[in-house]
Write an enzyme that holds these catalytic residues in place. Structure first.
Site, short mmCIF file in Angstrom:
data_model
loop_
_atom_site.label_atom_id
_atom_site.label_comp_id
_atom_site.label_asym_id
_atom_site.label_seq_id
_atom_site.Cartn_x
_atom_site.Cartn_y
_atom_site.Cartn_z
N GLU A 1 20.62 -57.20 48.36
CA GLU A 1 21.35 -58.06 49.28
C GLU A 1 20.62 -59.38 49.49
O GLU A 1 19.47 -59.53 49.08
CB GLU A 1 21.56 -57.36 50.62
CG GLU A 1 20.26 -57.06 51.35
CD GLU A 1 20.44 -57.00 52.85
OE1 GLU A 1 20.67 -58.07 53.44
OE2 GLU A 1 20.33 -55.91 53.43
N VAL B 1 24.94 -55.66 53.91
CA VAL B 1 25.07 -54.41 53.17
C VAL B 1 26.52 -54.20 52.73
O VAL B 1 26.79 -53.88 51.57
CB VAL B 1 24.59 -53.21 54.03
CG1 VAL B 1 25.00 -51.88 53.41
CG2 VAL B 1 23.08 -53.26 54.23
N ALA C 1 30.10 -53.10 60.18
CA ALA C 1 31.05 -52.90 59.08
C ALA C 1 30.42 -52.14 57.92
O ALA C 1 31.13 -51.62 57.06
CB ALA C 1 31.59 -54.24 58.61
N LYS D 1 26.49 -65.55 57.14
CA LYS D 1 26.22 -64.13 56.99
C LYS D 1 27.55 -63.47 56.61
O LYS D 1 28.50 -63.48 57.40
CB LYS D 1 25.67 -63.56 58.30
CG LYS D 1 25.15 -62.14 58.21
CD LYS D 1 24.54 -61.75 59.55
CE LYS D 1 24.00 -60.32 59.51
NZ LYS D 1 23.45 -59.92 60.83
N LYS E 1 18.48 -49.31 61.15
CA LYS E 1 17.54 -50.14 61.89
C LYS E 1 17.23 -49.52 63.25
O LYS E 1 18.12 -48.99 63.92
CB LYS E 1 18.09 -51.55 62.04
CG LYS E 1 18.23 -52.29 60.70
CD LYS E 1 18.74 -53.70 60.90
CE LYS E 1 18.81 -54.45 59.57
NZ LYS E 1 19.94 -54.02 58.73
#
Length: 303
Positions: A25, A106, A141, A86, A159
């Protein structure tokens, strides 16, 4: 769609030669780390993938193109350009049409990897259900994408800033396998433990590859989370990072920070409060995921 997909020379050659490819990514470059560590880490991660039997394909949007693999110049641009967007699923059409620079999350990386025929993707940590989501409905998402897009995501768990228990519940509801690699517990990004056991784990890369092959051979759509803990020598103490996260979240709430701005704010604040320790841990876990991702891609490719 083929007219908007642009492959780097290295990735194009890998596809031609039937060599395993690992997707990477780009939000970690533009939003996850400061310059110059972001670009340096991106280059190191790409080299780790090469060193372990696969070809790296860092993914981003540039000039109205889906870039599958970036040049050194493009990595530098992504790491230094102001106002890089983003990109998640909802943003793709807009950014392609306006030809703005976009760094893939992601979710978006999974979409583009599948379009390019790439089955394995290595990242830092997945998004998930945010703390307090029962009132805010703030759910990444990434989780929905994992339920529909057939790409394996090698990560250090979810995370630490998230509600890991609810994240696992959501993934279970969506039928997404979460497989612990050499662990029986969901890792929590900066730490190896979260307190949440996993129902499936594997001790070998070959078995992981076989699990993925079995799932996709049946035509079952959707991805898989390969939960790969941060190496012990780079892990942070759980009580220490938990207290830091609580302080960072309180500051985010006090400042009215919401939605997709929450994660970069919290990661930046955690870096500040840990005096850089979290950034070191972040870099090391991404490198470890790149190694495991490359080994998995090579093993899956050989089946």
């Amino acid at each position: 769609m083929t007219n908007v997909i642009s492959y780097s020379t290295e990735v194009q050659e890998a596809i031609k030669q039937n060599t395993p490819v690992v997707a990477l990514e780009s939000t970690i470059i533009s939003h996850g780390m400061p310059y110059p560590q972001n670009v340096e880490t991106a280059r190191e991660v790409e080299q780790i993938v090469r060193d372990h039997g696969a070809v790296p394909a860092t993914i981003a949007l540039m000039d109205g193109q889906i870039k599958i693999g970036l040049s050194d110049e493009e990595l530098e641009l992504l790491g230094t350009a102001p106002d890089v967007a983003k990109v998640s699923r909802r943003d793709i059409g807009q950014l392609l049409a306006t030809k703005k620079i976009g760094a893939t999350t992601v979710a978006a990386t999974m979409i583009f990897a599948e379009l390019a025929g790439i089955r394995v993707f290595a990242t830092g940590g997945i998004g998930g259900v945010h703390r307090g989501a029962e009132t805010t409905m703030d759910i990444s998402a990434d989780l929905e994408e994992l339920s529909t897009t057939s790409v394996a995501v090698v990560c250090a768990g979810a995370k630490s800033i998230l509600d890991i228990g609810l994240t696992l519940e959501y993934l279970e509801t969506k039928g997404v396998p979460v497989i612990g690699y050499q662990t029986e517990e969901m890792p929590a990004f900066y730490t190896r433990q979260s307190g949440f056991p996993l129902s499936c784990n594997s001790q070998s890369i070959e078995e992981l590859a076989s699990i993925l092959k079995a799932q996709w051979s049946l035509g079952l759509k959707g991805g898989a989370v390969i939960a790969n803990p941060i190496p012990q020598e780079h892990a942070l103490e759980q009580s220490f990072i938990d207290s830091i996260i609580e302080r960072a979240m309180a500051e985010a709430h006090a400042n009215g920070i919401k939605g997709k701005d929450v994660t970069p704010f919290l990661l930046g604040k955690i870096k500040e409060l840990t005096e850089g320790e979290s950034l070191v841990a972040n870099i090391e876990l991404v490198k470890h995921n790149a190694k495991v991702g490359a080994e998995l891609a090579a093993s899956y490719h050989a089946l």
